[in-house]
Write a protein that holds these residues in place. Structure first.
Motif, PDB file in Angstrom:
ATOM      1  N   ARG A 340       0.832  -1.205   0.000  1.00  0.00           N
ATOM      2  CA  ARG A 340       0.000   0.000   0.000  1.00  0.00           C
ATOM      3  C   ARG A 340       0.865   1.253   0.000  1.00  0.00           C
ATOM      4  NH1 ARG A 340      -3.843  -2.960   4.530  1.00  0.00           N
ATOM      5  NH2 ARG A 340      -4.267  -4.752   3.197  1.00  0.00           N
ATOM      6  N   ASP A 341       0.554   2.229   0.836  1.00  0.00           N
ATOM      7  CA  ASP A 341       1.333   3.473   0.901  1.00  0.00           C
ATOM      8  C   ASP A 341       2.544   3.348   1.815  1.00  0.00           C
ATOM      9  OD1 ASP A 341      -0.710   3.277   3.015  1.00  0.00           O
ATOM     10  OD2 ASP A 341       0.128   5.171   3.709  1.00  0.00           O
ATOM     11  N   GLN A 342       2.779   2.181   2.376  1.00  0.00           N
ATOM     12  CA  GLN A 342       3.753   2.026   3.455  1.00  0.00           C
ATOM     13  C   GLN A 342       5.195   2.222   3.000  1.00  0.00           C
ATOM     14  OE1 GLN A 342       2.449  -1.844   4.804  1.00  0.00           O
ATOM     15  NE2 GLN A 342       0.348  -1.046   4.953  1.00  0.00           N
ATOM     16  N   PHE A 343       5.490   1.963   1.721  1.00  0.00           N
ATOM     17  CA  PHE A 343       6.831   2.216   1.206  1.00  0.00           C
ATOM     18  C   PHE A 343       7.131   3.716   1.219  1.00  0.00           C
ATOM     19  CE2 PHE A 343       5.150  -1.586  -0.932  1.00  0.00           C
ATOM     20  CZ  PHE A 343       6.053  -2.527  -0.477  1.00  0.00           C
ATOM     21  N   GLU A 344       6.107   4.517   0.932  1.00  0.00           N
ATOM     22  CA  GLU A 344       6.290   5.968   0.953  1.00  0.00           C
ATOM     23  C   GLU A 344       6.493   6.477   2.378  1.00  0.00           C
ATOM     24  OE1 GLU A 344       6.665   8.038  -1.579  1.00  0.00           O
ATOM     25  OE2 GLU A 344       6.522   6.366  -2.982  1.00  0.00           O
ATOM     26  N   VAL A 345       5.794   5.887   3.328  1.00  0.00           N
ATOM     27  CA  VAL A 345       5.989   6.257   4.735  1.00  0.00           C
ATOM     28  C   VAL A 345       7.429   5.955   5.149  1.00  0.00           C
ATOM     29  CG1 VAL A 345       5.302   5.774   7.118  1.00  0.00           C
ATOM     30  CG2 VAL A 345       3.566   5.950   5.313  1.00  0.00           C
ATOM     31  N   ALA A 346       7.913   4.776   4.777  1.00  0.00           N
ATOM     32  CA  ALA A 346       9.282   4.400   5.135  1.00  0.00           C
ATOM     33  C   ALA A 346      10.296   5.362   4.535  1.00  0.00           C
ATOM     34  CB  ALA A 346       9.563   2.974   4.661  1.00  0.00           C
ATOM     35  N   ALA A 347      10.080   5.752   3.290  1.00  0.00           N
ATOM     36  CA  ALA A 347      11.001   6.685   2.647  1.00  0.00           C
ATOM     37  C   ALA A 347      11.017   8.031   3.366  1.00  0.00           C
ATOM     38  CB  ALA A 347      10.607   6.879   1.179  1.00  0.00           C
ATOM     39  N   ARG A 348       9.858   8.465   3.841  1.00  0.00           N
ATOM     40  CA  ARG A 348       9.786   9.746   4.543  1.00  0.00           C
ATOM     41  C   ARG A 348      10.462   9.675   5.912  1.00  0.00           C
ATOM     42  NH1 ARG A 348       6.334   9.668   0.591  1.00  0.00           N
ATOM     43  NH2 ARG A 348       5.325  11.552  -0.185  1.00  0.00           N
ATOM     44  N   VAL A 349      10.370   8.522   6.572  1.00  0.00           N
ATOM     45  CA  VAL A 349      11.070   8.349   7.843  1.00  0.00           C
ATOM     46  C   VAL A 349      12.578   8.452   7.628  1.00  0.00           C
ATOM     47  CG1 VAL A 349      11.638   6.634   9.618  1.00  0.00           C
ATOM     48  CG2 VAL A 349       9.248   7.027   8.971  1.00  0.00           C
ATOM     49  N   GLU A 350      13.065   7.815   6.585  1.00  0.00           N
ATOM     50  CA  GLU A 350      14.494   7.922   6.264  1.00  0.00           C
ATOM     51  C   GLU A 350      14.870   9.356   5.921  1.00  0.00           C
ATOM     52  OE1 GLU A 350      16.167   3.817   4.453  1.00  0.00           O
ATOM     53  OE2 GLU A 350      14.863   4.958   3.106  1.00  0.00           O
ATOM     54  N   HIS A 351      14.029  10.023   5.139  1.00  0.00           N
ATOM     55  CA  HIS A 351      14.267  11.412   4.748  1.00  0.00           C
ATOM     56  C   HIS A 351      14.412  12.315   5.966  1.00  0.00           C
ATOM     57  CE1 HIS A 351      13.517  15.334   2.878  1.00  0.00           C
ATOM     58  NE2 HIS A 351      12.511  15.498   3.717  1.00  0.00           N
ATOM     59  N   ALA A 352      13.615  12.066   6.995  1.00  0.00           N
ATOM     60  CA  ALA A 352      13.650  12.878   8.210  1.00  0.00           C
ATOM     61  C   ALA A 352      14.735  12.431   9.186  1.00  0.00           C
ATOM     62  CB  ALA A 352      12.288  12.833   8.903  1.00  0.00           C
ATOM     63  N   ARG A 353      15.445  11.364   8.864  1.00  0.00           N
ATOM     64  CA  ARG A 353      16.475  10.801   9.744  1.00  0.00           C
ATOM     65  C   ARG A 353      15.896  10.479  11.126  1.00  0.00           C
ATOM     66  NH1 ARG A 353      19.166  14.726   6.691  1.00  0.00           N
ATOM     67  NH2 ARG A 353      20.916  13.896   5.475  1.00  0.00           N
ATOM     68  N   ALA A 354      14.684   9.941  11.085  1.00  0.00           N
ATOM     69  CA  ALA A 354      13.965   9.636  12.323  1.00  0.00           C
ATOM     70  C   ALA A 354      13.788   8.148  12.540  1.00  0.00           C
ATOM     71  CB  ALA A 354      12.591  10.325  12.297  1.00  0.00           C
ATOM     72  N   GLY A 355      14.445   7.341  11.720  1.00  0.00           N
ATOM     73  CA  GLY A 355      14.312   5.905  11.864  1.00  0.00           C
ATOM     74  C   GLY A 355      14.957   5.167  10.719  1.00  0.00           C
ATOM     75  N   VAL A 356      14.706   3.882  10.667  1.00  0.00           N
ATOM     76  CA  VAL A 356      15.374   2.970   9.745  1.00  0.00           C
ATOM     77  C   VAL A 356      14.326   2.173   8.981  1.00  0.00           C
ATOM     78  CG1 VAL A 356      16.947   0.986   9.581  1.00  0.00           C
ATOM     79  CG2 VAL A 356      17.361   2.773  11.301  1.00  0.00           C
ATOM     80  N   ARG A 357      14.575   1.971   7.693  1.00  0.00           N
ATOM     81  CA  ARG A 357      13.711   1.114   6.883  1.00  0.00           C
ATOM     82  C   ARG A 357      14.349  -0.265   6.734  1.00  0.00           C
ATOM     83  NH1 ARG A 357      11.640   2.652   0.832  1.00  0.00           N
ATOM     84  NH2 ARG A 357      13.428   4.028   0.977  1.00  0.00           N
ATOM     85  N   VAL A 358      13.542  -1.308   6.926  1.00  0.00           N
ATOM     86  CA  VAL A 358      13.980  -2.682   6.685  1.00  0.00           C
ATOM     87  C   VAL A 358      13.104  -3.250   5.588  1.00  0.00           C
ATOM     88  CG1 VAL A 358      14.202  -5.014   7.633  1.00  0.00           C
ATOM     89  CG2 VAL A 358      14.782  -3.028   9.051  1.00  0.00           C
TER      90      VAL A 358
END
Length: 426
Positions: A340-358
């Motif tokens: 769903r939209d969850q890949f975009e959420v993960a990319a935004r978390v990385e963009h903000a340097r607020a977490g890690v995508r697995v």
């Protein structure tokens, strides 16, 4: 005092943000006439809303994109479900408007049939988007797989290929089928582009904010970032979770079935030897075969707020609601996007340097344990996101913007001036 008609889809992750806005509007003296899921009726009546259930056939049309084997199949499956729901939403919302005679309508952005009826009604109309809408935006990569902005020549070539082979055909199909839906349920003329459909509401409230969300030069004035607006019920903590001492890692899965329980299974194994208490919530249902280690608890529901107040990290499936809720408290996240939209959420978390995508295809106890350890060192980025979400104004700001629509209808100037001065997307 105005009467506001609100219409939600069947997903709890979409209901809660809209309810947060409605609570703020109710506190300002407006009457709320809500149509939502049957399970939510007692809670909504307790909030003082006049409420009834959406057409029960809509709730039976569950997303089945977990069968999909590619992003193309995922998009087509989601569209098919939204279109089937939309054919029922249109007459359902029309019945609500005839009963309530409202001054304004609010719809869930995923309710395509309800959107068409709201547009055709001629009433002031706002859409509620718990996630960044599926739009093209200047200078940013195509929406879907969570491409990172600012890619080099090779990355941009790959993005262009995805756009040509996957995204544009999906948009063309969505445009044709949504235009057919608009005509059938509301007698509306065809829209020219998919973006025109997504932006058809005069106001769309997007439940995010910079620096988590990208900067969009082309979103104003109709798309507004309002931060975290979600309402959380004041439910008691399950008995098994009372009295937990020490740091917590919260693990969450989707409220709509997508077979993402592997996130919980992997987290339990990955963190079994760590000095934390793992609390996993699985609202789509707990598999009784899951066995929790001594430092973990697995439950169907638990209030996330009190747990996040104690959390050092949250592992999410990429749902915007819980990810924003964690970051809003300065809790860094590990995102394992499932679809769903969850890949975009993960990319935004990385963009903000607020977490890690697995990545889902690389999910393992070793990878996840390492990701949690790295994420715990990213609190500074999480705190920056928390500040951005607070600055966006939350449910109060959303209520002001909704009242601006009423002000324009009624000839009021004060609210419009406030919206023009303070409502630009941050």
């Amino acid at each position: 005092m105005a009467t506001i008609a609100a219409y939600t889809g069947p997903s709890a992750g979409h209901v809660m943000p809209m309810v947060g806005v409605l609570v703020a509007l109710r506190a300002r003296g407006h009457r709320i006439r809500l149509r939502t899921t049957r399970a939510m009726l007692p809670r909504m009546r307790a909030l003082g809303f006049q409420v009834d259930a959406i057409d029960p056939r809509i709730e039976r049309l569950e997303l089945d994109d977990w069968h999909a084997r590619s992003i193309r199949d995922d998009l087509h499956s989601i569209m098919s479900t939204f279109l089937q729901r939309g054919a029922l939403e249109g007459p359902d919302l029309r019945g609500l408007l005839e009963e309530a005679r409202p001054d304004l309508v609010i719809t869930d952005i995923n309710c395509w049939g309800a959107a068409a009826v709201a547009e055709a009604s001629g009433l002031p109309w706002a859409a509620c988007a718990p996630y960044a809408p599926f739009l093209r935006s200047g200078g940013l990569p195509p929406y879907g797989p969570g491409f990172r902005p600012g890619a080099g020549p090779i990355g941009r070539a790959g993005q262009a290929l995805f756009d040509r082979l996957v995204l544009r055909p999906a948009e063309a199909r969505a445009l044709a089928e949504r235009n057919a839906l608009r005509a059938s349920v509301a007698g509306l003329p065809p829209a020219a582009t998919n973006d025109d459909l997504v932006r058809s509401a005069p106001l769309t409230l997007v439940a995010s904010a910079e620096p988590l969300e990208y900067r969009h030069s082309d979103w104003d004035p109709d798309l507004r970032l309002v931060g975290d607006v979600a309402w959380e019920p004041d439910d008691p903590m399950p008995r098994a979770l009372r009295g937990i001492e020490g740091p917590i890692v919260l693990v969450t899965t989707s409220s709509e079935l997508q077979l993402d329980d592997q996130i919980v299974r992997t987290a339990l194994e990955a963190l079994a030897g760590e000095p934390v208490t793992v609390v996993a919530t699985m609202p789509a249902g707990v598999d009784p075969r899951i066995r929790a280690p001594s430092n973990a608890h697995v439950v169907e529901f638990a209030p996330h707020g009190p747990l996040l107040d104690r959390a050092v990290c949250a592992i999410t499936y990429g749902g915007t609601g819980v990810t924003v809720k964690a970051l809003g408290r300065g809790v860094p996240v590990v995102v394992v996007p499932w679809g769903r939209d969850q890949f975009e959420v993960a990319a935004r978390v990385e963009h903000a340097r607020a977490g890690v995508r697995v990545r889902r295809d690389r999910l393992s106890p070793t990878q996840l344990r390492d990701a949690v350890r790295r994420a715990r060192g990213m609190r500074e980025g999480a705190l920056a996101v928390a500040e951005g979400l607070r600055a966006a104004g939350g449910a109060e700001r959303a209520a002001e913007l909704v009242e601006a629509l009423l002000g324009r209808r009624d000839g009021g100037d004060d609210v419009d001036r406030d919206a023009a001065a303070g409502g630009r997307s941050r």
